[in-house]
Design a protein around this motif. Structure first.
Motif, PDB file in Angstrom:
ATOM      1  N   UNK A   1      -2.278 148.386  46.069  1.00  0.00           N
ATOM      2  CA  UNK A   1      -1.314 148.029  47.120  1.00  0.00           C
ATOM      3  C   UNK A   1      -1.959 147.119  48.160  1.00  0.00           C
ATOM      4  N   UNK A   2      -3.260 147.331  48.409  1.00  0.00           N
ATOM      5  CA  UNK A   2      -3.960 146.464  49.354  1.00  0.00           C
ATOM      6  C   UNK A   2      -4.078 145.037  48.813  1.00  0.00           C
ATOM      7  N   UNK A   3      -4.378 144.928  47.518  1.00  0.00           N
ATOM      8  CA  UNK A   3      -4.437 143.598  46.891  1.00  0.00           C
ATOM      9  C   UNK A   3      -3.075 142.915  46.948  1.00  0.00           C
ATOM     10  N   UNK A   4      -2.029 143.711  46.688  1.00  0.00           N
ATOM     11  CA  UNK A   4      -0.670 143.172  46.765  1.00  0.00           C
ATOM     12  C   UNK A   4      -0.359 142.697  48.185  1.00  0.00           C
ATOM     13  N   UNK A   5      -0.767 143.471  49.175  1.00  0.00           N
ATOM     14  CA  UNK A   5      -0.508 143.102  50.569  1.00  0.00           C
ATOM     15  C   UNK A   5      -1.206 141.799  50.935  1.00  0.00           C
ATOM     16  N   UNK A   6      -2.426 141.634  50.429  1.00  0.00           N
ATOM     17  CA  UNK A   6      -3.168 140.395  50.712  1.00  0.00           C
ATOM     18  C   UNK A   6      -2.443 139.189  50.127  1.00  0.00           C
ATOM     19  N   UNK A   7      -1.974 139.338  48.886  1.00  0.00           N
ATOM     20  CA  UNK A   7      -1.243 138.235  48.247  1.00  0.00           C
ATOM     21  C   UNK A   7       0.072 137.947  48.969  1.00  0.00           C
ATOM     22  N   UNK A   8       0.775 139.012  49.366  1.00  0.00           N
ATOM     23  CA  UNK A   8       2.037 138.832  50.086  1.00  0.00           C
ATOM     24  C   UNK A   8       1.802 138.091  51.396  1.00  0.00           C
ATOM     25  N   UNK A   9       0.713 138.437  52.069  1.00  0.00           N
ATOM     26  CA  UNK A   9       0.393 137.763  53.333  1.00  0.00           C
ATOM     27  C   UNK A   9       0.114 136.279  53.104  1.00  0.00           C
ATOM     28  N   UNK A  10      -0.586 135.960  52.013  1.00  0.00           N
ATOM     29  CA  UNK A  10      -0.869 134.560  51.700  1.00  0.00           C
ATOM     30  C   UNK A  10       0.420 133.809  51.351  1.00  0.00           C
ATOM     31  N   UNK A  11       1.299 134.476  50.580  1.00  0.00           N
ATOM     32  CA  UNK A  11       2.587 133.857  50.247  1.00  0.00           C
ATOM     33  C   UNK A  11       3.409 133.639  51.514  1.00  0.00           C
ATOM     34  N   UNK A  12       3.383 134.612  52.404  1.00  0.00           N
ATOM     35  CA  UNK A  12       4.117 134.480  53.667  1.00  0.00           C
ATOM     36  C   UNK A  12       3.629 133.273  54.463  1.00  0.00           C
ATOM     37  N   UNK A  13       2.302 133.168  54.626  1.00  0.00           N
ATOM     38  CA  UNK A  13       1.744 132.055  55.407  1.00  0.00           C
ATOM     39  C   UNK A  13       2.074 130.710  54.769  1.00  0.00           C
ATOM     40  N   UNK A  14       1.956 130.645  53.428  1.00  0.00           N
ATOM     41  CA  UNK A  14       2.249 129.385  52.736  1.00  0.00           C
ATOM     42  C   UNK A  14       3.723 129.023  52.874  1.00  0.00           C
TER      43      UNK A  14
END
Length: 727
Positions: free
Chosen positions: A373-386
């Motif tokens: 879930x932490x890895x998923x959160x990191x990716x979601x945050x990157x997608x959000x910023x992009x």
């Protein structure tokens, strides 16, 4: 879809056209700017022609004709013509708007169009026809000197120069060189001819069937290079034929090359520009193929004096510009704003789903699940910023409107005003760009009308006769700051205060700071203008500014020094979609503070707090208790924490029960129920489905500083129950 693309492209080209015209007005005419204007008009006409939008095609054709004469230096561009072309650009914009509204068959303003076309036609008097070609017999005149070649492959006259070296076998092939010279007369007038006999052998070595003579000829003609070369079509493969354009033609070639909208390779550019014929290009390419070490085609053309060096240089420059533009275009694609909005909405839902996943992972206490879930959160945050970056655009999109506005208004007012723009590259959310145009327009008009003095008044005050208006933008603490400054007379503090007292906005015994007094100009209907103009003075503009800025969750402030000028400062959040938040809890309710505005967190019990003021490192800091603000029951023995927040130069504290940490908040709008609840800017959905309020930090700081809590405690009825909205 194609209609919308045409409208969008036309509007972008009109902006480029206007900018180029203003550049010419400030810096003087230059070929690059003139060609940019011509290309813009030509492209608009061509695109509209594809769809048979005849109203815009016919009008733009007249504009293009005048621009073509300017480009060819047949007409000088002056101040009156610049104003005319700017007005024509405005009317083309009106015609584009008609296309957007599907009213392209209706003429928007026939009288305006007729006036503009009449003004354009006044500059389009027909060019005198060249003198008819003389029918002088082809003779070699002894005293007629051949005109000098100017530089590389150029002629110091208004005549073409032909250098002819026929093949020795031309007579054996049944062709007479003199016949070709006679044929040249059909194209124009031979002004000189010199016979070259360098290859003539001694009499006893002569072959009566061989041709040993060459010719250097000057030809005045309106024919192009390909027509001249066509005269020698049957002998050009075996002969050496050089065709050198006159100086005037070289300039025409350069201008034509510079005006090409989408040139190809070097040879194609020269052929399109008329400086090279397809046959000449083919022969040079064949020669290049035979070389062991291949020379660039441009070098070969100059070396063999086929094309003037100036023309080759212009073609190479244009080719490079085209390649750079195409490379830049390949970096960008146009996407409908609605598609971006849909993407941001989906990313917002993904953020909420990710928060729910993290919550479940923590509840199950499964290390592998938590790590995933932490890895998923990191990716979601990157997608959000992009995704949010896709919606960020330079504020220059708004600023670029004002050079024309300042030019026109300063002329109407009879003032000399210079506009200085800085920070145009500063980015903000696309959804905010258009909403900023009206507030900035009101501020700029006020500054020019009431702020900057007339020339005589500036001279009396010992100021520069030219007033200066500045537009500036920069990022600060997770916000974008936009400043409109002038070097005018400044605000009259006493006059504003007297007017406010007269209207009952301020008590007679009130003690107000300069900032409080200056902010009174944003009150509805407030104006100190002695007379109303068509630009300002009715007291409605600045009220609109504040309403629009507050609708964007921003604030507007005024700084002024009498006799020196005024600065109106707008501060806005960078985005209205998703933010990094900081969660705090009061009782069972969760609130979110924008993380960029959080400075530090401290334990309030370790500091002496009295009358909503706490001493923090020797400095007084006002604070607000969220428990009191939202009318929640008092709980004894709670260990309170103080969150220090800052907006601009102002700080305050927010007292809460618990600190929960960082959180990605998807901003959801509030309903009409909360329209008067000034300390809340939005809401967000937590991972467990509950609703949390997003606090409006600027309002909290303002409240803490004024200690006027009652203003923000309406309505009280539902604030405490909002986090239970899931029920």
């Amino acid at each position: 879809m194609a209609r919308e693309a045409l409208v969008q492209e036309a509007r972008e080209l009109l902006v480029a056209m206007e900018n180029a015209l203003l550049e010419i007005e400030s810096d003087g005419a230059n070929p690059e700017a003139v060609n940019a204007i011509f290309r813009a008009a030509h492209t608009i006409k061509g695109s509209a022609g594809l769809f048979a939008f005849n109203n815009i095609v016919s009008f733009t054709h007249i504009v293009e004709s005048l621009l073509d004469r300017i480009r060819k230096r047949e007409v000088a561009i002056d101040d009156a013509m610049l104003s005319l072309l700017l007005k024509c650009g405005d009317y083309i914009g009106v015609l584009v708007d008609a296309i957007a509204e599907r009213k392209e068959d209706d003429e928007p303003d026939p009288a305006r169009r007729a006036a503009l076309e009449a003004a354009l036609q006044a500059h389009l008097e027909p060019v005198p026809e060249p003198a008819a070609a003389a029918t002088t017999a082809v003779t070699a005149t002894a005293d007629a000197e051949p005109e000098q070649v100017a530089g590389s492959a150029g002629v110091a006259s208004d005549s073409w120069h032909l250098s002819l070296r026929f093949s020795p076998d031309v007579l054996r092939h049944g062709l007479d060189p003199i016949a070709f010279l006679h044929y040249l007369r059909t194209l124009g007038r031979i002004v000189y001819m010199e016979t070259v006999s360098d290859e003539m052998p001694a009499a006893d070595a002569m072959d009566p069937e061989a041709c040993y003579l060459g010719f250097e000829i000057g030809l005045q003609t309106d024919a192009d290079r390909q027509a001249i070369e066509g005269v020698f079509e049957f002998v050009r493969d075996d002969s050496q034929i050089k065709i050198l354009p006159p100086n005037g033609k070289i300039e025409e070639y350069v201008d034509l090359i510079n005006s090409m909208a989408d040139p190809g390779r070097l040879g194609e550019i020269l052929v399109q520009g008329g400086a090279l014929t397809p046959a000449e290009l083919e022969r040079v390419l064949e020669l290049q193929q035979k070389q062991h070490i291949r020379k660039p085609i441009g070098g070969l053309l100059v070396e063999r004096e086929i094309v003037p060096e100036a023309v080759v240089t212009a073609a190479l420059t244009r080719q490079k510009q085209s390649e750079e533009r195409k490379a830049q275009e390949q970096k960008f694609i146009k996407v409908e704003v609605s598609k971006l909005d849909a993407l941001i909405d989906l990313v917002g839902e993904l953020v909420i789903a990710g928060a729910g996943t993290r919550l479940i992972a923590r509840q199950r206490k499964d290390p592998a699940f938590e790590e995933a879930s932490q890895s998923l959160s990191t990716l979601v945050e990157q997608i959000r910023d992009a995704s949010l970056t896709l919606r960020m655009v330079p504020i220059g999109e708004v600023f670029q409107r004002f050079p024309r506005v300042v030019r026109d208004i300063s002329r109407d007012l009879g003032k000399s005003i210079e506009l200085v723009i800085t920070g145009a590259e500063t980015e903000l959310d696309k959804s905010m760009v258009e909403k900023l145009a009206d507030p900035l327009m009101h501020i700029v008009r006020n500054a020019m009308d009431h702020g900057i003095e007339a020339t005589e008044a500036r001279a009396t005050a010992g100021k520069s006769l030219n007033g200066t208006l500045r537009l500036n933008a920069y990022h600060d603490s997770g916000c974008i700051v936009i400043e409109v400054s002038d070097d005018g007379r400044g605000l009259n503090r006493e006059r504003i205060l007297a007017k406010a007292m007269e209207r009952g906005l301020v008590a007679a015994d009130a003690v107000l700071s300069d900032g409080d007094i200056f902010r009174l100009i944003f009150e509805p209907g407030f104006s100190t203008a002695e007379q109303i103009t068509n630009l300002s003075g009715r007291g409605v503009g600045m009220d609109v500014v504040r309403k629009n800025v507050e609708a964007l969750r921003g604030e507007v402030d005024v700084l002024s020094v009498a006799g020196e000028g005024t600065t109106v400062r707008i501060r806005l959040p960078l985005t209205l979609a998703i933010i990094d938040g900081f969660q705090v809890m009061v009782g069972e309710s969760i609130f979110v503070l924008p993380l960029d505005l959080v400075v530090e967190c401290i334990d309030l019990t370790e500091h002496h707090a009295q009358h909503s003021i706490v001493q923090l490192r020797g400095e007084p800091l006002p604070f607000v208790r969220l428990r009191e603000l939202f009318d929640m029951p008092v709980v004894e023995g709670v260990r309170e924490s103080l969150v220090v927040v800052q907006f601009g130069n102002n700080r305050a504290g927010v007292v809460v029960d618990r600190l929960l940490g960082e959180f990605q908040a998807v901003i959801k709008p509030l309903g009409e129920l909360f329209v008067h609840f000034k300390t809340v800017s939005g809401s967000t959905i937590l991972g467990d489905g509950r609703v949390a309020l997003i606090l409006d930090v600027p309002r909290l700081i303002e409240m803490a500083s004024s200690r006027d809590h009652e203003l923000a405690r309406r309505p009280r009825t539902v604030a405490g129950h909002l986090p239970l909205a899931r029920e």
